[in-house]
Design a protein around this motif. Structure first.
Motif, mmCIF file in Angstrom:
data_model
loop_
_atom_site.group_PDB
_atom_site.id
_atom_site.type_symbol
_atom_site.label_atom_id
_atom_site.label_comp_id
_atom_site.label_asym_id
_atom_site.label_seq_id
_atom_site.Cartn_x
_atom_site.Cartn_y
_atom_site.Cartn_z
ATOM 1 N N SER A 1 0.840 -1.195 0.000
ATOM 2 C CA SER A 1 0.000 0.000 0.000
ATOM 3 C C SER A 1 0.877 1.247 0.000
ATOM 4 C CB SER A 1 -0.901 0.006 1.234
ATOM 5 O OG SER A 1 -1.557 1.253 1.366
ATOM 6 N N ARG A 2 0.438 2.259 -0.707
ATOM 7 C CA ARG A 2 1.157 3.528 -0.663
ATOM 8 C C ARG A 2 0.736 4.367 0.538
ATOM 9 N NH1 ARG A 2 2.762 5.603 -6.711
ATOM 10 N NH2 ARG A 2 3.445 3.566 -7.493
ATOM 11 N N ASN A 3 -0.222 3.864 1.290
ATOM 12 C CA ASN A 3 -0.620 4.517 2.540
ATOM 13 C C ASN A 3 0.051 3.823 3.725
ATOM 14 O OD1 ASN A 3 -2.423 6.409 1.321
ATOM 15 N ND2 ASN A 3 -3.922 4.755 1.079
ATOM 16 N N TYR A 4 1.359 3.680 3.629
ATOM 17 C CA TYR A 4 2.111 3.048 4.706
ATOM 18 C C TYR A 4 2.210 4.014 5.894
ATOM 19 C CZ TYR A 4 5.616 5.840 2.264
ATOM 20 O OH TYR A 4 6.288 6.880 1.640
ATOM 21 N N ALA A 5 2.825 3.549 6.969
ATOM 22 C CA ALA A 5 2.953 4.376 8.177
ATOM 23 C C ALA A 5 3.923 5.528 7.934
ATOM 24 C CB ALA A 5 3.442 3.515 9.343
ATOM 25 N N ALA A 6 3.408 6.735 7.870
ATOM 26 C CA ALA A 6 4.231 7.932 7.694
ATOM 27 C C ALA A 6 4.422 8.618 9.040
ATOM 28 C CB ALA A 6 3.577 8.882 6.701
ATOM 29 N N GLY A 7 5.553 9.308 9.176
ATOM 30 C CA GLY A 7 5.856 9.986 10.428
ATOM 31 C C GLY A 7 6.603 9.126 11.423
ATOM 32 N N ALA A 8 6.916 7.881 11.044
ATOM 33 C CA ALA A 8 7.692 7.000 11.922
ATOM 34 C C ALA A 8 9.174 7.356 11.818
ATOM 35 C CB ALA A 8 7.473 5.543 11.538
ATOM 36 N N GLY A 9 9.914 7.117 12.892
ATOM 37 C CA GLY A 9 11.336 7.413 12.896
ATOM 38 C C GLY A 9 12.178 6.167 13.037
ATOM 39 N N CYS A 10 13.406 6.242 12.565
ATOM 40 C CA CYS A 10 14.363 5.148 12.737
ATOM 41 C C CYS A 10 15.713 5.762 13.093
ATOM 42 C CB CYS A 10 14.473 4.307 11.475
ATOM 43 S SG CYS A 10 15.473 2.800 11.691
ATOM 44 N N VAL A 11 16.378 5.185 14.087
ATOM 45 C CA VAL A 11 17.616 5.768 14.582
ATOM 46 C C VAL A 11 18.733 4.736 14.626
ATOM 47 C CG1 VAL A 11 17.028 5.324 17.015
ATOM 48 C CG2 VAL A 11 18.620 7.162 16.435
ATOM 49 N N ASP A 12 19.908 5.158 14.223
ATOM 50 C CA ASP A 12 21.152 4.424 14.437
ATOM 51 C C ASP A 12 21.759 5.081 15.682
ATOM 52 O OD1 ASP A 12 23.478 3.030 14.302
ATOM 53 O OD2 ASP A 12 23.983 3.599 12.252
ATOM 54 N N LEU A 13 21.402 4.563 16.848
ATOM 55 C CA LEU A 13 21.511 5.327 18.088
ATOM 56 C C LEU A 13 22.923 5.785 18.414
ATOM 57 C CD1 LEU A 13 20.003 6.530 20.457
ATOM 58 C CD2 LEU A 13 20.354 4.389 21.698
ATOM 59 N N HIS A 14 23.907 4.888 18.341
ATOM 60 C CA HIS A 14 25.235 5.312 18.778
ATOM 61 C C HIS A 14 25.798 6.403 17.868
ATOM 62 C CE1 HIS A 14 26.783 2.537 15.672
ATOM 63 N NE2 HIS A 14 27.916 3.182 15.770
ATOM 64 N N ARG A 15 25.446 6.376 16.583
ATOM 65 C CA ARG A 15 25.891 7.437 15.681
ATOM 66 C C ARG A 15 25.085 8.721 15.899
ATOM 67 N NH1 ARG A 15 26.828 2.845 12.352
ATOM 68 N NH2 ARG A 15 29.007 2.770 11.672
ATOM 69 N N ASP A 16 23.802 8.565 16.180
ATOM 70 C CA ASP A 16 22.979 9.755 16.371
ATOM 71 C C ASP A 16 23.348 10.472 17.666
ATOM 72 O OD1 ASP A 16 20.983 11.326 15.091
ATOM 73 O OD2 ASP A 16 19.534 10.722 16.622
ATOM 74 N N ILE A 17 23.741 9.722 18.697
ATOM 75 C CA ILE A 17 24.196 10.359 19.933
ATOM 76 C C ILE A 17 25.408 11.254 19.640
ATOM 77 C CG2 ILE A 17 25.319 9.929 22.155
ATOM 78 C CD1 ILE A 17 23.511 7.466 22.444
#
Length: 330
Positions: A257-273
Motif C-alpha cells: 500500500s502507498r498509505n504506509y505508516a508515515a511519520g515513523a522514525g528510525c535511529v542508528d543510536l550510537h551514531r545519532d548520539i
C-alpha cells in the motif's frame, strides 16, 4: 556455495559487489539452486559506477549536480570551478573508496586543492570525479526506496527524509523519518523513468537532495541492493525483501500500500548520539524533542525480544574504543 547444506535458497545482496556478483548467478550452474531477483550486469554497473551514472543522467532531463570525471590533470583544467558552489572529490567506486579511506568524499576549496587531492588518490589506484555539492542541510536529503519486479511493476515504494547525518556532509542517516510517497512525486516519476530505461529489476534505494537555490530534487545516487534502513521500511509496511523473495521464485509479488505508516522514525543510536552531541543548541533544537524521537523510534539492531544483535554491536563499539585508547600503549 556448492558445499552449503541447502537444497535451494533465495539470495538478496546487501553490498554493491555482492549485487554485481549475483547479477551473473542465474547464468551459472548454481542459478537453479540459488535464486535471485536481479537486473543485468550492465544495468547494475551503470548505477554503481558513478561516472557512468553521471553520463546517463546527462542524457536525461532528470535534475542532478554537475559532475566531472577526472582521468588526467587536463580534465581538472576543464572544470569550471569558479562557477560552481562548493566542490568535493568522490570516487567512481564508492564501496572500495570508503573501505580504504573511511570517507565518502573530500572537500576541495580551490582548484589547486583539487589537483593535490586527485594526484594523491589517483596514485593509490582510485578513479575519481569532482562534483558540485548541492546546497542545503542534512534534512534536505530524501530517499525513494522500493522494488521493481520482473514485469516492470513498481510493487513497493517508500519515502523517507533524513533528519540527522553521521558523519557530517558525507555520512549516512543517523535519524530519518518516513514521509508520504506523494510528497516526492517528481523524484518518484524520475526514478520510475530511469529504472524503466535500464530495464531494472530488484530492490533499489535512490537518494535525492532538495537544492536550496531552486527547490529541485537532484538525484545523487541509486543503490542496487538492500539498504541500511530496509527493515524500517518493512516495519512501516513496505517489505521489499519479501518482494525480492517472491519475484526470485516466480511467485506473485505482494503490492504494498502507498498509505504506509508515515511519520515513523528510525535511529542508528550510537551514531545519532555523536551527531546530537556535536551540534550546537540552535542546530539541535530542544533536547526534549530528540529524546522523544529516540523513545518512539525503530532501532537498527536492538530489540527487547531479541537483544543479542544489539548487545553484540555494543560489544564491538566498546572493543573499538578500547583499542583506539590503549592499542598504542606498551
Amino acid at each position: 556455495m556448492r558445499e552449503m547444506p541447502l537444497a535451494e535458497a533465495v539470495l538478496i545482496p546487501g553490498a554493491d559487489d555482492a549485487a554485481l556478483w549475483l547479477a551473473d548467478l542465474p547464468q551459472t550452474e548454481l542459478g537453479a539452486r540459488f535464486r535471485v531477483s536481479t537486473s543485468s550486469r550492465l544495468s547494475q554497473e551503470i548505477l554503481q559506477d558513478k561516472s557512468r551514472f553521471a553520463a546517463l543522467l546527462d542524457s536525461t532531463d532528470i535534475p542532478h549536480p554537475p559532475t566531472f570525471r577526472i582521468d588526467s590533470a587536463a580534465d581538472i583544467d576543464a572544470i569550471p570551478f569558479d562557477s560552481l558552489d562548493r566542490v568535493f572529490i568522490k570516487p567512481v567506486n564508492s564501496q572500495k573508496f570508503s573501505d580504504v579511506t573511511g570517507v565518502k568524499g573530500i572537500w576541495v576549496k580551490r582548484k589547486d586543492d583539487l589537483y593535490a587531492a586527485w594526484q594523491k588518490l589517483h596514485d593509490q589506484g582510485f578513479m575519481l570525479m569532482a562534483q558540485e555539492y548541492v546546497p542545503g542541510s542534512s534534512a534536505d536529503h530524501y530517499f525513494v526506496d522500493g522494488f521493481r519486479d520482473a514485469s516492470g511493476a513498481l510493487t513497493g515504494l517508500f519515502a523517507r527524509r533524513r533528519i540527522r547525518i553521521s558523519p557530517p556532509d558525507f555520512g549516512n542517516s543517523s535519524y530519518c523519518q518516513s514521509i508520504p510517497i506523494d510528497h516526492l512525486q517528481a523524484p518518484v516519476d524520475n526514478m520510475a523513468s530511469l529504472l524503466a530505461r535500464l530495464d531494472y529489476r530488484g530492490i533499489f534505494s535512490a537518494e535525492f537532495k532538495r537544492d536550496a537555490r531552486d527547490g529541485q530534487f537532484r538525484i545523487l545516487e541509486v543503490n542496487t541492493r538492500a539498504w541500511t534502513y530496509v527493515e524500517f521500511a518493512a516495519c512501516c509496511g513496505v517489505n521489499v525483501c519479501e518482494m525480492a523473495y517472491q519475484d526470485a521464485l516466480g511467485l506473485p509479488v505482494t503490492v504494498a500500500s502507498r498509505n504506509y505508516a508515515a511519520g515513523a522514525g528510525c535511529v542508528d543510536l550510537h551514531r545519532d548520539i555523536g551527531t546530537v552531541w556535536a551540534q550546537d543548541a540552535a542546530a539541535r533544537g530542544p533536547m526534549s524533542r530528540i529524546l522523544l524521537q529516540w523513545a518512539r523510534a525503530h532501532y537498527h539492531s536492538f530489540r527487547f525480544d531479541d537483544p543479542s544483535p544489539g548487545l553484540s554491536v555494543v560489544g564491538q563499539l566498546l572493543a573499538h574504543r578500547l583499542r583506539r585508547r590503549f592499542g598504542n600503549q606498551e
